[in-house]
Design a protein around this motif. Structure first.
Motif, PDB file in Angstrom:
ATOM      1  N   THR A 188       0.821  -1.194   0.000  1.00  0.00           N
ATOM      2  CA  THR A 188       0.000   0.000   0.000  1.00  0.00           C
ATOM      3  C   THR A 188       0.861   1.252   0.000  1.00  0.00           C
ATOM      4  N   VAL A 189       0.197   2.385  -0.218  1.00  0.00           N
ATOM      5  CA  VAL A 189       0.896   3.656  -0.322  1.00  0.00           C
ATOM      6  C   VAL A 189       0.243   4.641   0.644  1.00  0.00           C
ATOM      7  N   GLY A 190       1.044   5.513   1.203  1.00  0.00           N
ATOM      8  CA  GLY A 190       0.510   6.499   2.131  1.00  0.00           C
ATOM      9  C   GLY A 190       1.302   7.790   2.062  1.00  0.00           C
ATOM     10  N   VAL A 191       1.104   8.621   3.072  1.00  0.00           N
ATOM     11  CA  VAL A 191       1.756   9.924   3.044  1.00  0.00           C
ATOM     12  C   VAL A 191       1.921  10.449   4.468  1.00  0.00           C
ATOM     13  N   CYS A 192       2.860  11.370   4.640  1.00  0.00           N
ATOM     14  CA  CYS A 192       3.065  12.043   5.927  1.00  0.00           C
ATOM     15  C   CYS A 192       2.411  13.422   5.832  1.00  0.00           C
ATOM     16  N   TYR A 193       1.687  13.768   6.862  1.00  0.00           N
ATOM     17  CA  TYR A 193       0.873  14.996   6.787  1.00  0.00           C
ATOM     18  C   TYR A 193       1.046  15.795   8.070  1.00  0.00           C
ATOM     19  N   PHE A 194       1.077  17.131   7.916  1.00  0.00           N
ATOM     20  CA  PHE A 194       1.214  18.029   9.065  1.00  0.00           C
ATOM     21  C   PHE A 194       0.047  19.007   9.075  1.00  0.00           C
ATOM     22  N   PRO A 195      -1.113  18.567   9.547  1.00  0.00           N
ATOM     23  CA  PRO A 195      -2.270  19.483   9.516  1.00  0.00           C
ATOM     24  C   PRO A 195      -1.985  20.775  10.279  1.00  0.00           C
ATOM     25  N   GLU A 196      -1.130  20.693  11.318  1.00  0.00           N
ATOM     26  CA  GLU A 196      -0.838  21.895  12.121  1.00  0.00           C
ATOM     27  C   GLU A 196      -0.154  22.986  11.315  1.00  0.00           C
ATOM     28  N   HIS A 197       0.365  22.664  10.136  1.00  0.00           N
ATOM     29  CA  HIS A 197       1.033  23.690   9.317  1.00  0.00           C
ATOM     30  C   HIS A 197       0.070  24.420   8.382  1.00  0.00           C
ATOM     31  N   TRP A 198      -1.171  23.986   8.343  1.00  0.00           N
ATOM     32  CA  TRP A 198      -2.096  24.527   7.341  1.00  0.00           C
ATOM     33  C   TRP A 198      -3.396  24.976   7.994  1.00  0.00           C
ATOM     34  N   ARG A 209      -9.964  19.405   1.757  1.00  0.00           N
ATOM     35  CA  ARG A 209      -9.527  19.294   0.369  1.00  0.00           C
ATOM     36  C   ARG A 209      -8.256  18.420   0.289  1.00  0.00           C
ATOM     37  N   ASP A 210      -7.331  18.662   1.199  1.00  0.00           N
ATOM     38  CA  ASP A 210      -6.094  17.862   1.228  1.00  0.00           C
ATOM     39  C   ASP A 210      -6.419  16.374   1.382  1.00  0.00           C
ATOM     40  N   ILE A 211      -7.233  16.080   2.351  1.00  0.00           N
ATOM     41  CA  ILE A 211      -7.486  14.675   2.691  1.00  0.00           C
ATOM     42  C   ILE A 211      -8.294  13.985   1.590  1.00  0.00           C
ATOM     43  N   GLU A 212      -9.174  14.717   0.980  1.00  0.00           N
ATOM     44  CA  GLU A 212      -9.914  14.214  -0.168  1.00  0.00           C
ATOM     45  C   GLU A 212      -8.959  13.834  -1.306  1.00  0.00           C
ATOM     46  N   GLN A 213      -7.977  14.701  -1.536  1.00  0.00           N
ATOM     47  CA  GLN A 213      -7.010  14.431  -2.619  1.00  0.00           C
ATOM     48  C   GLN A 213      -6.128  13.232  -2.299  1.00  0.00           C
ATOM     49  N   MET A 214      -5.824  13.048  -1.022  1.00  0.00           N
ATOM     50  CA  MET A 214      -5.070  11.849  -0.629  1.00  0.00           C
ATOM     51  C   MET A 214      -5.869  10.599  -0.993  1.00  0.00           C
ATOM     52  N   GLU A 217      -8.263  10.299  -3.116  1.00  0.00           N
ATOM     53  CA  GLU A 217      -8.365  10.177  -4.579  1.00  0.00           C
ATOM     54  C   GLU A 217      -7.125   9.511  -5.173  1.00  0.00           C
ATOM     55  N   ALA A 218      -5.997   9.787  -4.593  1.00  0.00           N
ATOM     56  CA  ALA A 218      -4.747   9.220  -5.114  1.00  0.00           C
ATOM     57  C   ALA A 218      -4.594   7.750  -4.734  1.00  0.00           C
ATOM     58  N   GLY A 219      -5.495   7.255  -3.900  1.00  0.00           N
ATOM     59  CA  GLY A 219      -5.410   5.840  -3.518  1.00  0.00           C
ATOM     60  C   GLY A 219      -4.544   5.591  -2.301  1.00  0.00           C
ATOM     61  N   LEU A 220      -4.223   6.646  -1.577  1.00  0.00           N
ATOM     62  CA  LEU A 220      -3.375   6.469  -0.391  1.00  0.00           C
ATOM     63  C   LEU A 220      -4.189   5.809   0.717  1.00  0.00           C
ATOM     64  N   GLU A 221      -3.534   5.038   1.560  1.00  0.00           N
ATOM     65  CA  GLU A 221      -4.253   4.308   2.605  1.00  0.00           C
ATOM     66  C   GLU A 221      -3.800   4.645   4.015  1.00  0.00           C
ATOM     67  N   TYR A 222      -2.588   5.164   4.153  1.00  0.00           N
ATOM     68  CA  TYR A 222      -2.098   5.504   5.489  1.00  0.00           C
ATOM     69  C   TYR A 222      -1.636   6.955   5.541  1.00  0.00           C
TER      70      TYR A 222
END
Ligand SMILES: [Mg+2]
Ligand SMILES: [Mg+2]
Ligand SMILES: [Mg+2]
Ligand SMILES: [Zn+2]
Ligand SMILES: [Zn+2]
Ligand SMILES: [Zn+2]
Lengths: 648, 648, 648
Positions: free
Chosen positions: A2-12, A19-24, A26-31
């Motif tokens: 699977t594919v995922g991403v690191c995210y820093f909501p505190e920076h935004w 919108r960010d999480i929706e795009q994640m 959409e890209a098929g990310l799982e973690y």
């Protein structure tokens, strides 16, 4: 897979999150990994906690069908804490305090910091104990990054003395074990043994090795403090830590013992610039070196002998190497497949979005700072789509790697060019050139079931390990041992016996002389009818009970034995007393694999690698030109940077 | 002429000693040096002495017909002493303490350490006052090794102030002598003058030179404290100290004044790697550079104008240079003969046996760690057999060498490449290329009896020295003076007069300009009908009362005088205003020797040197190929690495 | 246009002064600068003043018809003051004190030193308030030399906190402006923000930039303390300060705001060795690089948009660069003419006489240490004779230079080779190659009246500046903007919008990607039908509203836009997204000048430059061969190093 991403909501801003999480999604990310540097946001003043923002982010991620890996935020104690308890800061050998203003400024042995760690980890873990979207935890972040495993503060001094007392019981035992009669270095008591500070001449190698072991153990103990809290609160959580590549001061195998899952952070085009002897080629600046990355995949897969995660995958250009070339088109997809081929089960890109503030503004994300897609985004989506579930890697060969040997050879390299990683990499590369999967494991690991074992160096050696290796060979194992093996006892002293010490019986030879040579000295060694170059290190062997397979052909060593082998029981052992050049390593490894009956490919071109996992074969091409390679099944090649070949 | 060895019985089990000592005697060794790092073994706790082991070792050595050189153990104060009196530790310029954990961590000016030194030296000397096997003493070990001549602690600050007060009497005299009006550097009193710490810009050159002189004098004083105790207790003892090669911070001539015998530690294949500008050739990595080693032989022979000892002779591969190539076959024998040819009376190999513990495990001995013979053992035995008694060397030429000039040019090199040793070595090498023996002596030495004198640089100069050089030439001496002579007065200030200051009358010329040039600038100078290259340094001379023998042929200097000479009385003086390349040095030195009527050989090939001592001629070959050289008497050459030629 | 000299009467015996001063007058010198390091001589003990020597020297100078520039002596607080008030000393980031023993050891923010400064400046200014020979004052000497702008002491910590409080009012505003959420770097209050000390990883770029701004402002404030005292006492005095070349830590434009006249210290053959990327050619070692020197002339002329002085002109060989080649014959005269051509009104040689004491003994003067004329003396006399009065330079082109952009790009160069000066110099050199005069001014300067403006980089950018540049172009200006413009907001954070941020509307394009490349990566970019090399930095542009004038032709960038331009109102703007090689810079600048209707010359050979001032044209030749250049009026060329051509 699977594919995922690191995210820093505190920076935004909050309004951007959906919108960010929706795009994640959409890209098929799982973690989604979060919160590793969030202490200052979670607890802006002592005792004043604000978890709501994180609750909300987790909720949104869960709503989009993804899972969260949370991190304990201990890598960045906030300023109010540092001001309140300045004793948590690390110190340099000369007493200079490592101050607030970046990260990792805390000491692993600070009782104060352990108290604060316990407090924040407990509080945070309790908060999310029952959260259905939190799949697990990463402890801290990249332990030891920025040379922080080894600290020289008063707390470390005390802890070192205690650690030594635990190991030796009596200070006379320490004096005997280290050999402190040399230069009148006897210690009157354990308190007198301090971290190695500035001295007129070099330090006692036994003291240094002990300090390096102690420092690594301090991290293990500190990490265990965290894993125990997490497990106590919810023992269904996956607990992991994100290790680094070619990292030299921490024994990852030891830390891994307290984890459910090993993960690491992979930055291929950075690594070729800042942790490799050879200058990066233009192609490597664009896609990295598959063997440099692969060796790390195999170390972290080997740590628990199970699939690993790439917790941070390079998403594009990065900020920390000397230069920041744009990766080749498709490289971010290539790296995901390469990781999976080596046994990766998940690849999380770092980070979602280029950060607008602080030290990492020059680090790309999957999206640009304005939210638009960056070059890695399409690659990540494609990888997410292409990957499917697989069983574990089943490697026929083990390569023995030991952090203690790394430390001890670094303490006394005996040549500026003697680098443990580069030397071990010579053998690893020869194995991978033949398309063979390799478990990179500590020498203590059970070797049963490996058709062949390569030990680039077994520098520190005791009888127990020698006995186990003898048994492996006697039982039919094929063993290749490299130079500098058996030079030292476990306390970094010379044994009474000549090198390879306890291995002399197995190898059937001893080392009459060793020498280290600068590059300008021409070197030749004969082996199997051909002549080869070697580099940096040469031993002259006395073969008492072994067949000479190679002899020196240069310098005062001319005519001396350089490579010997011997049958022992149902197996065979080869000892190579030089640091082989690429061609000699190919020859030695080719002969070993043939003897061991391991299926190999014809030597692969640089940058092209084959790896089999669970019945599927990956052919990865890190070069900028299409290649044709004969693979099992004879599949035709697609032109391009890589091919995910799935043929049964 | 004799051979010996350095031995550390405290590193080995008692039961092994007899075998070791027996083997020494078998090899023909005559001296054994011991105990230089033994304080922790001799006095494990304050006041608790254990000399029995040493008594026993001495006894055994005596029983086998050998003699002992004992060492005071002050190079390594043990941990209990450091913990009790931490003020004995040295400090870096920025106040960083040089901590326990290696060696030489004590300050020469520490009153506490002088007290402890007196205590241990007295105790030890009294113990062996009447021991018939103890021939003499080495004080301490390698004073100043690891950059420890110069310390910056509070004790040094006080001592420096006192030293200055002694020299100048009044602080206004110091201000005047140094020229402290520059940048408002006037000192209100002697206490205000501290060791040179970290400053925004470079230090005042007069202050630096004073500090370097003071630091060297501190060692002289500290050494004298020891020699006086030893002489008081038994004035039949030979008292020596083991100096180092190309060592720059200590004035060996000054220390030598308190010794009976000068010795030094010779490591040819290490020196070519770590204290020479040119990269080592493959041959030099195997046998060293005969002129680099020879210059040191000649300094230490020159110190007391009597034969010297090699107290530590490289026995094989060593641990401290960048690389550790195996010496060529026979090199350990070659070095012994080379030392003897230069005036050595004894060569002690360091060490008997490869050490199993501590910092020098990678240093070979005559025997391996398991007691079996190492490569140097046979060489040492052969040398012991071949050597016979000889009278002293009688050198026709003196080369003037001064530590103060070394310090002062290092303070203001005015070009990164201006290295005192390399510049002086250019002249020394040209002399040795002609097979001439050279006394390397301080400028203050009586020059009567030398057919020729070469002064590579007389940077600091006063009238007294100028007058003495004038007298030497007037009386028929042949003098060659190199660049940068007479630039400064003894306080490192420019004199009123143009360079060469007080020498202008003798030389008959002044320096109109000087310049320093990086390598990329082409340089040419004409001399004697030919054109030559020079390097780094150029002076443009105004010849008032001298003949121009060479002119610049490049750059803005084109046409200016570069080499002048003049007859004065019955002699002649040549001044060379450039740093000559090899060929120009050959020409200048060749002309000088011819004028002086010194018998010379045709220029010898690199690595091959001829030296005469007491009617015998040594031809030493440091190359890996046989050579044929025409020698007096026309003896035929034996093929090989060296030939000890004894023809009357 | 006039010539002068720097003189230190305190270094010489009183009886020599008259002869010295007479010789100055004979050479045609008109100004004598004195006293900048004289505090220890003026006030040997607290409160004990001795001005008589200086009175006398001034009197003598006046008697010979020359005028005096006095200096405040604050660059060298004497030892008695340091001992009394040690808190005035600067500190390194790790707390190491920058001790007494050289110069510039005081902290600009020390309240104690400001008090002492006020005391000595007032006292000295009052002494000479009515002296008719004192034309003006230089404050201190070379502020910031030896890396002393940035200090890390407790006084600086307090002052930094106050400076931040003044700027941000509320610490939350600072946290927001810097973006301290990253790595939990939130500050609880202003006191918590300290100078950037040693940290495990790199510092927050916003904190660093703030500290650099603060440190520069501290010097501005300190200088203002002095100028206010001087003006209060006699406001007819010219007040100046002598800046340095290519100096990076102090904003000279800010300091200049408090001066009547800007002066600087020019050492052409030193600068090519120690502050330039390219290795010096042999010619440059002899005469310097006219563009490197010229850029500084133009910065300091631009600072107040009025003629500047060279307060220290290199007189011959100097002590501080790596090497000290002799300048070419006539170079000292050439430099004076070159300065005047660039708008210099006075050139003072440093120094009168080679100094016999202290750190600068290896620095030539116009006279040698014995008082005889040195090589520069005749040159200075000739220059004094040749120069005549001229009006100011009228430059048709402005080049925008900003110290804040320099600091910010140095904080995050993103490639070891990304040097602000070298990058800006690429554009400056292209302009000077066409013989065009250039005002080098800060981006805030009014641009009206410039036919063309070149902004090598506008790294930090806000809306206000973007609006002003838009207006410039709309009004008919021709603007060329270089790479990395608009990357950051003024607090060194990424803006929300893609690069070039607020300039995107004007430029009509955004930066899709940027990358930095090591030298081994081949680079090509097409522009105007040709292909060119670029180096180090590449941007890939998305041209929304601009014409693509150049495209990448190498690497993954292949086909992406690299140079765009657009008409806006009556003007035009070009954006170049790479660091152009020399040829591309020539093409871009050539096209710009043509569009702007600026008269240019055919590209000049290296080392040859043309400059027009007040109707006269200077052709300066810094090469060692005569050149023929077509100049307006077609005058014939005189062979030699330079030609002062005055044709109407
Ligand atoms: Mg301790
Ligand atoms: Mg003192
Ligand atoms: Mg503060
Ligand atoms: Zn610590
Ligand atoms: Zn000291
Ligand atoms: Zn300060």
């Amino acid at each position: 897979m699977t594919v995922g991403v690191c995210y820093f909501p505190e920076h935004w801003p909050r309004q951007r999150w959906e919108r960010d999480i929706e795009q994640m999604a959409e890209a098929g990310l799982e973690y989604v990994r979060m919160a590793e540097f969030s202490w200052g946001r979670i607890e802006p003043e002592r005792g004043q906690f604000d978890f709501e923002w994180l609750d909300e982010a987790i909720e949104l991620i869960g709503d989009h069908g993804m899972e969260v890996i949370l991190c304990t935020p201990t890598a960045t104690p906030p300023k109010w804490l540092v001001d309140e308890r300045p004793e948590i800061l690390q110190e340099d050998p000369d007493g200079t305090v490592r101050e607030f203003g970046s990260r990792r400024h805390y000491c692993f042995n600070s009782p104060a910091y352990r108290e604060e760690t316990e407090r924040i980890v407990t509080r945070m873990a309790e908060r999310y104990a029952d959260n259905p979207h939190v799949a697990g935890w990463q402890t801290d972040n990249e332990y030891g990054c920025h040379e922080t495993v080894r600290c020289y503060c008063a707390d470390c001094s005390n802890a070192f003395s205690e650690w030594l007392a635990d190991r030796h019981g009596d200070v006379d035992a320490l004096n005997e074990a280290w050999g402190t009669t040399f230069w009148s270095q006897q210690y009157p008591d354990f308190e007198a043994v301090e971290p190695p500070g500035p001295t007129p001449a070099e330090h006692h190698p036994s003291r240094l090795l002990a300090y390096y072991r102690f420092a690594s153990d301090s991290v293990v103990e500190y990490n265990r403090l965290q894993t125990e809290i997490l497990r106590e609160i919810n023992d269904d959580w996956l607990v992991t830590h994100n290790f680094m590549g070619h990292f030299s001061t921490l024994d990852a195998y030891d830390v891994a013992g307290d984890l459910d899952l090993v993960s690491w952070d992979s930055y291929p085009t950075g690594f070729v610039q800042d942790r490799r002897e050879a200058e990066a080629t233009v192609e490597e600046l664009r896609a990295g070196d598959p063997d440099q990355v692969g060796l790390n995949h195999d170390i972290y897969r080997g740590a628990l002998e199970q699939p690993f995660w790439v917790m941070e995958q390079q998403p594009g250009d990065v900020n920390w190497p000397p230069h920041a070339p744009q990766p080749a088109d498709g490289a971010m997809r290539l790296w995901a497949h390469h990781a999976v081929a080596h046994g990766g089960d998940a690849v999380l890109y770092f980070r979602w979005r280029r950060c607008r503030q602080g030290q990492e503004q020059y680090h790309a994300g999957l999206r640009k700072q304005d939210g638009s897609p960056d070059r890695g985004y399409a690659d990540a989506s494609t990888a997410a789509e292409e990957l499917f579930d697989l069983g574990p890697v089943d490697a026929p060969v083990a390569l023995l790697h030991s952090y203690e040997n790394l430390w001890a050879t670094n303490i006394q390299p005996h040549a500026p060019e003697f680098d443990y990683w580069t030397h071990a990499g010579t053998y690893y590369r020869a194995l991978r050139r033949r398309g063979v999967q390799v478990d990179v494991v500590p020498p203590e690991r059970d070797l049963d079931g490996y058709a062949a074992v390569v030990a680039p160096t077994l520098y520190l050696l005791d009888d127990a390990l020698a006995t186990r290796l003898e048994a492996y060979v006697e039982d039919g194992g094929q063993l290749l041992i490299g130079a500098r093996s058996g030079e030292k006892d476990p306390y970094n002293k010379l044994p009474d016996a000549l090198q390879p010490g306890p291995l002399a019986g197995l190898v059937g030879a001893t080392v009459a002389q060793h020498e280290s040579l600068p590059e300008q000295v021409p070197t030749r060694v004969g082996y199997g009818g051909d002549e080869y170059e070697y580099r940096t290190w040469a031993e002259w062997l006395d073969a008492d009970d072994a067949t000479v397979q190679g002899r020196h052909r240069s310098g005062p060593a001319d005519g001396q034995a350089a490579v010997v082998d011997a049958e022992r029981g149902r197996g065979r052992v080869t000892y190579c007393g030089v640091w082989p050049g690429r061609e000699l390593a190919d020859a030695l490894v080719g002969d070993l694999l043939e003897r061991a009956g391991v299926t190999t490919h014809a030597p692969l071109p640089d940058g092209v690698r084959i790896a089999e996992r669970d019945g599927h074969v990956w052919v990865t091409n890190f070069t900028d030109a299409p290649v044709s390679v004969d693979v099992p099944g004879g599949a035709a090649w697609i032109v391009g940077h890589e091919r995910v070949g799935a043929y049964d």
